[in-house]
Design a protein around this motif. Structure first.
Motif, PDB file in Angstrom:
ATOM      1  N   GLN A  65       0.827  -1.202   0.000  1.00 52.48           N
ATOM      2  CA  GLN A  65       0.000   0.000   0.000  1.00 52.48           C
ATOM      3  C   GLN A  65       0.868   1.261   0.000  1.00 52.48           C
ATOM      4  OE1 GLN A  65      -1.830   0.830   3.693  1.00 52.48           O
ATOM      5  NE2 GLN A  65      -3.292   2.301   2.898  1.00 52.48           N
ATOM      6  N   GLU A  99       2.317   1.672  -3.502  1.00 58.99           N
ATOM      7  CA  GLU A  99       1.310   2.008  -4.512  1.00 58.99           C
ATOM      8  C   GLU A  99       0.833   3.452  -4.386  1.00 58.99           C
ATOM      9  OE1 GLU A  99      -1.897  -0.726  -4.438  1.00 58.99           O
ATOM     10  OE2 GLU A  99      -0.684  -2.473  -5.015  1.00 58.99           O
ATOM     11  N   GLU A 100       0.731   3.959  -3.157  1.00 60.53           N
ATOM     12  CA  GLU A 100       0.137   5.281  -2.956  1.00 60.53           C
ATOM     13  C   GLU A 100       1.165   6.410  -2.875  1.00 60.53           C
ATOM     14  OE1 GLU A 100      -2.275   4.695   0.459  1.00 60.53           O
ATOM     15  OE2 GLU A 100      -3.829   3.610  -0.653  1.00 60.53           O
TER      16      GLU A 100
END
Length: 391
Positions: free
Chosen positions: A114, A117-118
Motif C-alpha cells: 500500500q 502504490e500510494e
C-alpha cells in the motif's frame, strides 16, 4: 479529577480507524494540553500505539486533509489476495522489506504494498529516511517530545495471571454477558446472518467479543447444556487470550523500550505492583517522586530499569529451511526452529533417504567384469548343489 480524553469516541462500526488516526488526534490533544501549561499523561494498554505516539515510526501515505477511508480500504482489499502472491509482488518492488516479512503475515505485506502504490516510494526507503534523521535509530525516527518519563507497572507472572483471571470473573459478575448480547444484536447479528462478519478489523478484533462468537450465534438455538458448554469455552478462551496479551505487552516494553538502540530512549522506571497492600510505599510514593523530579529538572532517587541487550541478534533476518519448506524470520526464531521436533524429524528423514541413495549408487557401481566373474562362479547355493552332485 483529571480530564480524560479519547474514550468511547469511535463508532463501533468504523473499521478504518488506524494507529495513524490515533496518533494524529492524540498529538493534537497533547499539544493543546502543553499550550495550557498542563502535563499530559498517556495511559495504556496498547504499547504499539504508545510507541507510535512517542516516536516517529509511522509512515503516512496520504495527506491529512484527504479522506483516510480510501487508504485503509486499499489495504483491506490487498489482504483479500493470496499471501504468497502478495509477497511475490512486494519482492519485486521492495525486496528489502519482503526479505523481512513472512508471506503469511498478510497485514504487514499488504501495508508495505500500500505504501509503495500510494506514494511511489518503497516502505523500506521511508524507514531508512526515518532512521537517518537526527536522533533516529534502528527501530525508527527520533522522539517527538522532549523530557519524557515512562512508568512501567509490572508484577510477578503468577500473581498477574491470577489477577487477570479474577478480572474476567469480575467483568462477568458486573454484566459482561448482557453487554455482549446487546452489542451482538446491534452491530454484529446482521453481519453474521449475511455471512460477512470480519473479526480482523475494527473493534470486532478486540479481546472480549470474538471469543464468545459461538455462544452468541447459537444462544436460544441449542440445548441449555450445549449453550452452557459454549459459554464456559468462551470464558476460558477470554482468560487465556488476556494472559497471552499481557505477556506480549511486557515483551514489547522490554524489546522496544528497554532494549531500544539509539540515542532517543527515555528512562523507564519500574514499579512493582505484585503486592497491592504495599501500593503506597511501592508504587504511589515512588511514582510521585519520579514525576516531581522530572518537573523540577532533578534526577529521581529511583534508578531506571536496565536490561542486557544482545546486539548481535537480528530480529528481521531471513532464513529459508529447505528441509521443512518454511521461511523463518529472526535469529531467535531460526535457532528455535532448527531445534524443533518437526525440523529434526525432517532432518532424520533426509539422512535416511541420503543413506538409501548412497547404498543404491554403490550397488550400481559394481564393474561389468566383476559382475561377470560372479556369474561364472555362481551363487553359494548353486556351488553347494554342484559339490553335492559331484560327491
Amino acid at each position: 479529577m483529571c480530564q480524560h480524553h479519547m474514550i468511547s469516541f469511535v463508532d463501533p462500526l468504523v473499521t478504518n480507524y488506524t494507529v495513524v488516526d490515533f496518533r494524529n488526534k492524540a498529538t493534537a490533544l497533547i499539544e493543546d494540553i502543553f499550550a495550557r501549561d498542563k502535563i499530559p499523561i498517556v495511559v495504556g494498554g496498547t504499547n504499539y500505539y504508545i510507541e507510535a505516539l512517542l516516536w516517529k515510526v509511522l509512515v503516512s501515505t496520504k495527506p491529512q486533509e484527504m479522506d483516510t477511508e480510501k487508504v485503509t480500504d486499499r489495504k483491506v482489499e490487498l489482504e483479500k489476495e493470496d499471501g504468497h502472491a502478495l509477497h511475490k509482488r512486494l519482492s519485486q518492488v521492495d525486496p528489502e522489506m519482503a526479505a523481512k516479512l513472512h508471506p503469511h503475515d498478510k497485514r504487514k505485506v499488504a501495508r508495505s504494498l500500500q505504501v509503495f502504490e500510494e506514494t511511489g516510494i518503497s516502505h523500506s526507503e521511508f524507514l531508512h529516511r526515518q532512521h537517518s534523521e537526527e536522533g533516529g535509530g534502528p527501530l525508527g525516527g527520533p522522539l517527538k517530545f522532549p523530557n519524557l518519563c515512562i512508568l512501567w507497572l509490572h508484577a510477578d507472572q503468577t500473581v498477574l495471571d491470577e489477577r487477570l483471571d479474577k478480572r474476567v470473573d469480575d467483568m462477568l459478575a458486573a454484566g459482561l454477558l448482557d453487554e455482549l448480547r446487546d452489542f451482538h444484536r446491534r452491530y454484529n447479528q446482521k453481519k453474521v446472518a449475511e455471512n460477512r462478519q470480519d473479526y480482523q478489523h475494527g473493534i470486532f478484533q478486540s479481546i472480549g467479543f470474538k471469543e464468545f462468537h459461538e455462544y452468541l450465534v447459537t444462544e436460544g438455538k441449542c440445548t441449555p447444556e450445549t449453550s452452557n458448554q459454549l459459554l464456559k469455552k468462551g470464558i476460558e478462551s477470554l482468560k487465556q487470550v488476556t494472559k497471552r496479551y499481557a505477556r506480549k505487552q511486557n515483551r514489547w516494553v522490554k524489546n522496544r523500550f528497554l532494549n531500544r538502540p539509539g540515542p532517543s530512549v527515555p528512562p523507564v522506571y519500574g514499579l512493582e505492583v505484585s503486592d497491592v497492600s504495599k501500593w503506597e510505599e511501592s508504587v504511589l510514593e515512588p511514582a510521585l517522586e519520579i514525576v516531581q523530579s522530572f518537573i523540577q529538572g532533578h534526577k529521581p532517587l529511583a534508578a531506571p530499569v536496565k536490561m542486557p541487550c544482545n546486539e548481535m541478534e537480528n530480529k528481521r533476518s531471513y532464513h529459508m529451511c529447505d528441509l521443512c519448506d518454511r521461511i523463518i524470520i529472526g535469529d531467535r526464531e531460526w535457532a528455535a526452529h532448527i531445534k524443533s521436533k518437526s525440523h529434526l524429524h525432517q532432518l532424520k528423514k533426509r539422512r535416511r533417504l541420503d543413506s538409501d541413495a548412497v547404498t543404491a549408487i554403490e550397488n550400481q557401481s559394481i564393474s561389468p567384469d566383476c559382475d561377470k566373474e560372479l556369474k561364472e562362479k555362481g551363487s553359494p547355493e548353486q556351488n553347494e548343489k554342484e559339490l553335492k552332485s559331484s560327491v
